[in-house]
Design a protein around this motif. Structure first.
Motif, PDB file in Angstrom:
ATOM      1  N   TRP A  39       0.831  -1.206   0.000  1.00 45.51           N
ATOM      2  CA  TRP A  39       0.000   0.000   0.000  1.00 45.51           C
ATOM      3  C   TRP A  39       0.863   1.253   0.000  1.00 45.51           C
ATOM      4  N   GLU A  40       0.378   2.284  -0.677  1.00 47.55           N
ATOM      5  CA  GLU A  40       1.036   3.581  -0.707  1.00 47.55           C
ATOM      6  C   GLU A  40       0.774   4.372   0.572  1.00 47.55           C
ATOM      7  N   ALA A  45      -4.721   7.244   6.411  1.00 49.59           N
ATOM      8  CA  ALA A  45      -4.432   8.235   5.364  1.00 49.59           C
ATOM      9  C   ALA A  45      -5.287   7.982   4.125  1.00 49.59           C
ATOM     10  N   ALA A  46      -5.518   6.719   3.785  1.00 43.12           N
ATOM     11  CA  ALA A  46      -6.384   6.406   2.636  1.00 43.12           C
ATOM     12  C   ALA A  46      -7.801   6.892   2.892  1.00 43.12           C
ATOM     13  N   LEU A  98     -10.996   6.196  -6.334  1.00 44.30           N
ATOM     14  CA  LEU A  98     -10.338   6.903  -5.237  1.00 44.30           C
ATOM     15  C   LEU A  98      -9.568   5.939  -4.331  1.00 44.30           C
ATOM     16  N   ILE A  99     -10.186   4.820  -4.002  1.00 43.07           N
ATOM     17  CA  ILE A  99      -9.509   3.829  -3.156  1.00 43.07           C
ATOM     18  C   ILE A  99      -8.276   3.275  -3.870  1.00 43.07           C
ATOM     19  N   ALA A 100      -8.398   2.976  -5.139  1.00 41.04           N
ATOM     20  CA  ALA A 100      -7.252   2.450  -5.892  1.00 41.04           C
ATOM     21  C   ALA A 100      -6.108   3.458  -5.934  1.00 41.04           C
ATOM     22  N   ALA A 101      -6.427   4.739  -6.110  1.00 46.28           N
ATOM     23  CA  ALA A 101      -5.391   5.774  -6.127  1.00 46.28           C
ATOM     24  C   ALA A 101      -4.681   5.849  -4.778  1.00 46.28           C
ATOM     25  N   ALA A 102      -5.450   5.753  -3.692  1.00 45.59           N
ATOM     26  CA  ALA A 102      -4.873   5.833  -2.353  1.00 45.59           C
ATOM     27  C   ALA A 102      -4.066   4.588  -2.006  1.00 45.59           C
TER      28      ALA A 102
END
Length: 118
Positions: A39-40, A45-46, A98-102
């Protein structure tokens, strides 16, 4: 060789990780929480990225129930999959982007599909 999504000019709108790159960078920089493998961002934070965090200067992007976002993130942090089900126009695709970007930093890898029930 394909042109990277962020560099294409024929898109209606850039993907979330491009549109909100500054917010994602701020969250990554300030994120001291534990991150699931690969995870990024941490779960906290996500969540902030999707539902917003005024203190961090992060805008609210999803106006649905924050508890839904939290449950989705917790589910994805395990070895389970997540399927968003609902009526058309209820922001399922937006939420998945949005979840995928986070989570991964690349929202263009989301899987979308539909099935008609008879």
């Amino acid at each position: 060789m394909p042109v990277p999504t962020a560099a294409r000019s024929d898109l209606q709108r850039p993907p979330a990780e491009v549109r909100f790159a500054e917010e994602l960078a701020v969250l990554r920089e300030r994120d001291g929480g534990p991150r699931p493998p690969g995870w990024e961002l941490s779960l906290r934070a996500a969540r902030s990225f999707v539902v917003g965090d005024e203190r961090a200067g992060v805008s609210r992007k999803f106006v649905g129930n924050a508890a839904l976002v939290e449950r989705a993130l917790v589910t994805l942090a395990t070895d389970r999959g997540l399927m968003l089900v609902g009526e058309p126009g209820t922001a399922k695709s937006l939420l998945s982007e949005l979840i995928a970007a986070a989570v991964s930093g690349t929202s263009t890898l989301t899987v979308q599909g539909g099935a008609a029930l008879s």
